[in-house]
Design a protein around this motif. Structure first.
Motif, short mmCIF file in Angstrom:
data_model
loop_
_atom_site.label_atom_id
_atom_site.label_comp_id
_atom_site.label_asym_id
_atom_site.label_seq_id
_atom_site.Cartn_x
_atom_site.Cartn_y
_atom_site.Cartn_z
N TYR A 284 59.29 73.72 100.20
CA TYR A 284 58.27 74.21 99.28
C TYR A 284 58.89 74.33 97.89
CZ TYR A 284 55.72 75.54 103.51
OH TYR A 284 55.07 75.54 104.73
N GLY A 285 58.16 73.82 96.89
CA GLY A 285 58.70 73.87 95.54
C GLY A 285 57.60 73.87 94.50
N ALA A 286 58.01 73.88 93.23
CA ALA A 286 57.08 73.85 92.10
C ALA A 286 57.57 72.80 91.11
CB ALA A 286 57.00 75.22 91.44
N PHE A 287 56.65 72.14 90.47
CA PHE A 287 57.00 71.02 89.59
C PHE A 287 57.88 71.46 88.43
CE2 PHE A 287 53.16 72.80 87.82
CZ PHE A 287 53.33 72.72 86.46
N TRP A 288 57.77 72.71 88.00
CA TRP A 288 58.54 73.19 86.86
C TRP A 288 59.87 73.82 87.26
CZ3 TRP A 288 58.94 78.15 88.31
CH2 TRP A 288 57.88 78.74 89.00
N CYS A 289 60.17 73.82 88.56
CA CYS A 289 61.38 74.49 89.07
C CYS A 289 62.59 73.55 88.96
CB CYS A 289 61.15 74.91 90.52
SG CYS A 289 62.62 75.52 91.36
N SER A 290 63.56 73.94 88.17
CA SER A 290 64.76 73.10 87.97
C SER A 290 65.60 73.03 89.25
CB SER A 290 65.59 73.65 86.82
OG SER A 290 66.01 74.99 87.09
N HIS A 291 65.62 74.10 90.02
CA HIS A 291 66.40 74.10 91.27
C HIS A 291 65.79 73.15 92.30
CE1 HIS A 291 68.96 77.37 89.93
NE2 HIS A 291 67.87 78.03 89.54
N TYR A 309 57.65 67.41 101.52
CA TYR A 309 57.67 68.31 100.37
C TYR A 309 56.27 68.84 100.09
CZ TYR A 309 58.00 69.85 95.50
OH TYR A 309 57.93 70.59 94.34
N VAL A 310 56.17 70.16 99.83
CA VAL A 310 54.89 70.81 99.54
C VAL A 310 54.94 71.35 98.11
CG1 VAL A 310 53.24 72.60 100.20
CG2 VAL A 310 54.62 71.47 101.97
N LYS A 319 46.46 80.36 83.42
CA LYS A 319 45.80 81.63 83.67
C LYS A 319 44.72 81.49 84.75
CE LYS A 319 43.26 85.26 81.20
NZ LYS A 319 42.75 85.68 79.88
N GLY A 320 44.83 82.31 85.78
CA GLY A 320 43.82 82.34 86.83
C GLY A 320 44.07 81.37 87.97
N VAL A 321 45.06 80.46 87.85
CA VAL A 321 45.34 79.49 88.92
C VAL A 321 46.23 80.15 89.96
CG1 VAL A 321 46.49 77.32 89.49
CG2 VAL A 321 45.06 77.49 87.44
N LYS A 322 45.80 80.05 91.22
CA LYS A 322 46.57 80.65 92.31
C LYS A 322 47.52 79.63 92.92
CE LYS A 322 43.09 81.88 94.79
NZ LYS A 322 42.32 82.49 95.89
N ILE A 323 48.51 80.16 93.61
CA ILE A 323 49.45 79.32 94.33
C ILE A 323 48.71 78.55 95.42
CG2 ILE A 323 50.07 81.07 96.02
CD1 ILE A 323 52.97 80.11 95.80
N PHE A 324 49.17 77.35 95.74
CA PHE A 324 48.53 76.51 96.75
C PHE A 324 48.42 77.29 98.07
CE2 PHE A 324 48.84 72.68 99.67
CZ PHE A 324 47.53 72.30 99.46
N LYS A 325 47.28 77.11 98.74
CA LYS A 325 46.99 77.92 99.93
C LYS A 325 48.07 77.80 101.00
CE LYS A 325 43.30 79.02 103.18
NZ LYS A 325 41.93 78.70 103.64
N ALA A 326 48.59 76.58 101.21
CA ALA A 326 49.64 76.39 102.23
C ALA A 326 50.88 77.20 101.89
CB ALA A 326 49.99 74.91 102.33
N CYS A 327 51.21 77.30 100.62
CA CYS A 327 52.37 78.10 100.19
C CYS A 327 52.10 79.58 100.36
CB CYS A 327 52.71 77.79 98.73
SG CYS A 327 53.10 76.05 98.41
N SER A 328 50.87 79.98 100.03
CA SER A 328 50.50 81.39 100.18
C SER A 328 50.54 81.82 101.64
CB SER A 328 49.11 81.62 99.60
OG SER A 328 48.68 82.94 99.81
N GLU A 329 50.01 80.97 102.52
CA GLU A 329 50.01 81.30 103.94
C GLU A 329 51.41 81.36 104.52
OE1 GLU A 329 47.52 78.30 105.59
OE2 GLU A 329 45.63 79.33 105.08
N ALA A 330 52.32 80.56 103.95
CA ALA A 330 53.71 80.56 104.42
C ALA A 330 54.51 81.72 103.85
CB ALA A 330 54.38 79.24 104.05
N GLY A 331 53.91 82.46 102.90
CA GLY A 331 54.60 83.62 102.31
C GLY A 331 55.70 83.24 101.36
N ILE A 332 55.54 82.13 100.65
CA ILE A 332 56.57 81.65 99.73
C ILE A 332 56.65 82.58 98.52
CG2 ILE A 332 57.34 79.73 98.31
CD1 ILE A 332 57.37 79.26 101.35
N GLY A 334 59.68 82.26 96.33
CA GLY A 334 60.59 81.62 95.37
C GLY A 334 60.76 80.15 95.70
N PHE A 335 61.35 79.42 94.76
CA PHE A 335 61.50 77.98 94.92
C PHE A 335 62.95 77.57 94.64
CE2 PHE A 335 57.28 78.87 93.00
CZ PHE A 335 56.52 78.61 94.13
N PRO A 336 63.45 76.56 95.37
CA PRO A 336 62.82 75.96 96.55
C PRO A 336 62.99 76.85 97.78
CG PRO A 336 64.94 74.96 96.18
CD PRO A 336 64.73 75.92 95.05
N THR A 337 62.13 76.63 98.77
CA THR A 337 62.22 77.34 100.04
C THR A 337 62.09 76.33 101.17
OG1 THR A 337 61.30 79.40 99.16
CG2 THR A 337 61.17 79.08 101.55
#
Length: 372
Positions: A284-291, A309-310, A319-332, A334-337
């Motif tokens: 699990y990661g985020a596009f802006w995450c350098s790690h 990769y998710v 503003k107002g955008v939530k984390i992707f549902k699959a990441c939220s359900e996994a309890g993520i 921090g990134f990467p996980t």
């Protein structure tokens, strides 16, 4: 005729009057006055009638009795109405929290969702709206029962009234703490539903104070202090690891972008990536995450494409955008996980450690190379 004294009940003395067989049928008066209080005197012959002496009776106008405190039905009707509104408010928030749906927030834009999805929306893992729904339901049930003649389970109206007061005090204490959290840890965010709930809690609390009697003030103040201390201590312990929402998070807007991986993959990295994919391991990661980018560089271009990769912000961050549902359900958090065979690894992980966690061996790597 002779007169003699026999026992008759009295608050201070025993006095009786008994008639021996008279020569005539005239009876003495059955009542006489003593110190403005009337006592019933039983006259009887020397031989008791029917073999039983009747016990003397005492009538007094000074008898005392206890009664419950009069119930103000209109006040309890107001309790029921406020509790019902609170149940509707928290029921809606509970539905949103459990389903992950977007919050309709006419005031404050998308910041209602920020508050509802923050760490402060959970108390020891239990969604806060669920707790609020239970508390408002308790207030509604108690107030409805107190408006009736009899309470269930033999509970007196006085005890029921104190239970209602304790519940309202607990809710008001919690609401005051949440307002503090909203203004400090969640500054820049607003939550109309939270403010409505706080208003209802304070209204119920002040309404309950109206029924407190003068002789109950000392007992009530002690109860208030104890409940407030318990509520604040419990919430502080629950929120000790909560992460505040940055006050300027709403000003940041990052459109989604992809990054190019510059390194090439080794045969070992390709074989490991295939193995991780085959066993269902996820990164699990985020596009802006350098790690996250550095972790992909460890695998190289070819191997990174094979990873499961998710992306947790596929539509960008704003503003107002939530984390992707699959990441939220996994309890993520921090990134990467990495999630491998039910185990969680946070941060950049060496390929050798990933191989060990997933059960990947050199023999499998050699087999993969031979297949090529």
């Amino acid at each position: 005729m002779m007169a003699r004294f026999v026992s008759v009940s009295s608050p201070h003395f025993h006095l009786g009057f008994r008639e021996l067989p008279p020569s005539s049928s005239t009876l003495y008066p059955r009542r006489f006055a003593v110190s403005d209080r009337r006592f019933s005197i039983k006259c009887s012959s020397s031989k008791p009638e029917d073999g039983v002496d009747s016990a003397p009776s005492l009538s007094s106008s000074s008898s005392s009795s206890t009664s419950e405190v009069p119930i103000d039905t209109s006040s309890y009707n107001l309790y029921t109405v406020l509790g019902g509104i609170g149940m509707l408010d928290t029921a809606y928030l509970t539905y949103l929290k459990l389903t992950g749906s977007d919050v309709f927030c006419p005031v404050g834009g998308g910041t209602c969702g920020d508050v509802l999805n923050s760490d402060y929306a959970l108390v020891f893992g239990v969604p806060l709206p669920v707790i609020g729904f239970v508390m408002y339901g308790l207030v509604t049930a108690l107030s409805a029962q107190l408006g009736e003649e009899d309470l269930p389970f033999g509970v007196s109206k006085t005890n029921g009234r104190f239970a209602l007061f304790a519940t309202a005090t607990t809710m008001a204490s919690a609401s005051a703490y949440f307002l503090y959290i909203l203004s400090t840890k969640l500054s820049g965010s607003s939550c109309m539903y939270c403010l409505v709930s706080a208003f209802l809690s304070f209204s119920l609390f002040f309404l309950s104070l109206k029924d407190v009697k003068l002789q109950e003030i000392q007992q009530v103040v002690g109860l208030q202090i104890c409940l407030a201390i318990i509520v604040v201590a419990s919430l502080t312990a629950s929120y000790s690891t909560a992460q505040p929402i940055p006050s300027r998070s709403g000003d940041i807007e990052l459109p989604y972008y992809s990054t190019e991986i510059t390194t090439s993959s080794s045969p070992y990295a390709v074989a490991l990536a295939k193995h991780l994919n085959s066993i269902g391991a996820k990164m699990y990661g985020a596009f802006w995450c350098s790690h996250c980018q550095e972790q992909k560089e460890m695998f190289g271009r070819e191997a990174a494409k094979l990873l499961n990769y998710v992306e947790c912000f596929p539509e960008g961050y704003k503003k107002g955008v939530k984390i992707f549902k699959a990441c939220s359900e996994a309890g993520i958090e921090g990134f990467p996980t990495w999630m491998i065979n039910g185990q969680v690894l946070s941060g950049e992980v060496e390929l050798s450690e990933l191989a060990e966690m997933s059960g990947f061996t050199l023999d499998q790597a050699n087999e993969s190379n031979q297949l090529k």
